[in-house]
Write a protein that holds these residues in place. Structure first.
Motif, PDB file in Angstrom:
ATOM      1  N   SER A 138     -30.624   0.303  39.336  1.00  0.00           N
ATOM      2  CA  SER A 138     -29.818   0.413  40.554  1.00  0.00           C
ATOM      3  C   SER A 138     -30.622   0.257  41.838  1.00  0.00           C
ATOM      4  O   SER A 138     -30.150  -0.321  42.812  1.00  0.00           O
ATOM      5  CB  SER A 138     -29.091   1.758  40.587  1.00  0.00           C
ATOM      6  N   ARG A 139     -31.856   0.763  41.857  1.00  0.00           N
ATOM      7  CA  ARG A 139     -32.647   0.770  43.089  1.00  0.00           C
ATOM      8  C   ARG A 139     -33.877  -0.134  43.029  1.00  0.00           C
ATOM      9  O   ARG A 139     -34.093  -0.970  43.889  1.00  0.00           O
ATOM     10  CB  ARG A 139     -33.081   2.207  43.410  1.00  0.00           C
ATOM     11  N   ALA A 140     -34.695   0.099  41.996  1.00  0.00           N
ATOM     12  CA  ALA A 140     -35.943  -0.657  41.914  1.00  0.00           C
ATOM     13  C   ALA A 140     -35.704  -2.160  41.802  1.00  0.00           C
ATOM     14  O   ALA A 140     -36.491  -2.963  42.290  1.00  0.00           O
ATOM     15  CB  ALA A 140     -36.763  -0.168  40.720  1.00  0.00           C
ATOM     16  N   ARG A 141     -34.616  -2.537  41.186  1.00  0.00           N
ATOM     17  CA  ARG A 141     -34.324  -3.956  40.979  1.00  0.00           C
ATOM     18  C   ARG A 141     -34.158  -4.714  42.297  1.00  0.00           C
ATOM     19  O   ARG A 141     -34.387  -5.926  42.356  1.00  0.00           O
ATOM     20  CB  ARG A 141     -33.063  -4.099  40.123  1.00  0.00           C
ATOM     21  N   VAL A 142     -33.783  -4.016  43.362  1.00  0.00           N
ATOM     22  CA  VAL A 142     -33.583  -4.684  44.648  1.00  0.00           C
ATOM     23  C   VAL A 142     -34.677  -4.331  45.655  1.00  0.00           C
ATOM     24  O   VAL A 142     -34.610  -4.735  46.818  1.00  0.00           O
ATOM     25  CB  VAL A 142     -32.201  -4.324  45.244  1.00  0.00           C
TER      26      VAL A 142
ATOM     27  N   LYS B  28     -40.544  -6.559  34.703  1.00  0.00           N
ATOM     28  CA  LYS B  28     -39.702  -7.695  34.334  1.00  0.00           C
ATOM     29  C   LYS B  28     -38.276  -7.577  34.869  1.00  0.00           C
ATOM     30  O   LYS B  28     -37.521  -8.540  34.836  1.00  0.00           O
ATOM     31  CB  LYS B  28     -39.688  -7.856  32.816  1.00  0.00           C
ATOM     32  N   GLN B  29     -37.918  -6.377  35.349  1.00  0.00           N
ATOM     33  CA  GLN B  29     -36.567  -6.178  35.879  1.00  0.00           C
ATOM     34  C   GLN B  29     -36.520  -6.282  37.402  1.00  0.00           C
ATOM     35  O   GLN B  29     -35.444  -6.180  37.999  1.00  0.00           O
ATOM     36  CB  GLN B  29     -36.035  -4.804  35.455  1.00  0.00           C
TER      37      GLN B  29
ATOM     38  N   ASP C 269     -31.740   4.403  35.008  1.00  0.00           N
ATOM     39  CA  ASP C 269     -30.702   4.220  36.028  1.00  0.00           C
ATOM     40  C   ASP C 269     -31.323   3.819  37.362  1.00  0.00           C
ATOM     41  O   ASP C 269     -30.800   2.952  38.073  1.00  0.00           O
ATOM     42  CB  ASP C 269     -29.894   5.516  36.213  1.00  0.00           C
ATOM     43  N   PHE C 270     -32.447   4.447  37.703  1.00  0.00           N
ATOM     44  CA  PHE C 270     -33.092   4.152  38.974  1.00  0.00           C
ATOM     45  C   PHE C 270     -33.598   2.711  39.006  1.00  0.00           C
ATOM     46  O   PHE C 270     -33.457   2.000  40.001  1.00  0.00           O
ATOM     47  CB  PHE C 270     -34.250   5.117  39.217  1.00  0.00           C
ATOM     48  N   VAL C 271     -34.203   2.281  37.902  1.00  0.00           N
ATOM     49  CA  VAL C 271     -34.748   0.920  37.845  1.00  0.00           C
ATOM     50  C   VAL C 271     -33.642  -0.119  38.020  1.00  0.00           C
ATOM     51  O   VAL C 271     -33.770  -1.074  38.778  1.00  0.00           O
ATOM     52  CB  VAL C 271     -35.506   0.676  36.521  1.00  0.00           C
TER      53      VAL C 271
END
Length: 212
Positions: free
Chosen positions: A6-10, A28-29, A2-4
């Motif tokens: 929702s947050r890490a992706r941006v 890769k995300q 969920d963190f990746v």
């Protein structure tokens, strides 16, 4: 996960600790221009010397070993403790472990300590590990297959019986008592230690460490 998503992706910068394969899944995300800092998995032992502040050490060890259900590649595989203070340290750890267990509601600890293990198949691996280490089990060790919660466990395995160099990925404290600090060589000089040498935490004073 969920963190990746929702947050890490941006995020502009992401620091990841874990296996290379899992690191690639995360990388890769991310945004194409994100800075990705990767640290591999390691042993991360803790040394508790005779003169350590045992209350401070116990509080820190509980946080290190139980955080996020112990599913942390920075968690210590072993707590190397001077036998002169090992019983006192165990009592401090046991008291704090009981407090964590008391705070668990519906299988979840409110401060993100103990919750369901995210890998169901890992319950089998953990069960096998616990069975092998059963002679050294002094607290806990129960696994719930229904909700996938692994309860906190404490082992006391003398360093003289061999260093523990395997990651648990579970809320486990592995106490390894030594009689003399020269025994620590059996841990740090072990062939399996150096390839995954990472962090080292020392509680207590030491002239060489202070000089560094």
């Amino acid at each position: 996960s969920d963190f990746v998503t929702s947050r890490a992706r941006v995020a502009d910068v992401v620091i990841f600790t874990g296996t290379y394969a899992n690191g690639e899944v995360v990388r890769k995300q991310l945004k194409k221009d994100a800075l990705f800092l990767f640290s591999g998995a390691g042993h991360n032992p803790v040394v508790v010397r005779k003169d350590a502040d045992l209350e401070h050490a116990a509080t820190s060890i509980v946080r290190l070993c139980y955080h996020n259900q112990g599913q942390d590649c920075s968690a210590p595989n072993a707590i190397l403790v001077d036998r002169a203070v090992s019983s006192t340290l165990f009592c401090e750890l046991h008291e704090r472990t009981l407090a964590v267990e008391a705070a668990m509601k519906l299988g979840r600890h409110t401060k993100n300590m103990i919750a369901a293990n995210t890998d169901g198949s890992h319950l089998v691996t953990t069960t096998e590990t616990f069975l092998k280490l059963q002679p050294f089990l002094v607290h806990g060790g129960s696994l719930n297959t229904q909700n996938q919660v692994i309860s906190p466990a404490i082992f006391r395995k003398p360093l003289s019986t061999g260093p523990h160099l395997t990651e648990f990925f579970a809320p486990v404290i592995m106490l390894q008592e030594y009689d003399d600090e020269s025994e620590l060589r059996t841990y740090f000089n072990h062939r399996r230690y150096r390839p995954n040498a990472m962090y080292l935490t020392v509680f207590g004073q030491h002239a060489r460490i202070e000089k560094l």
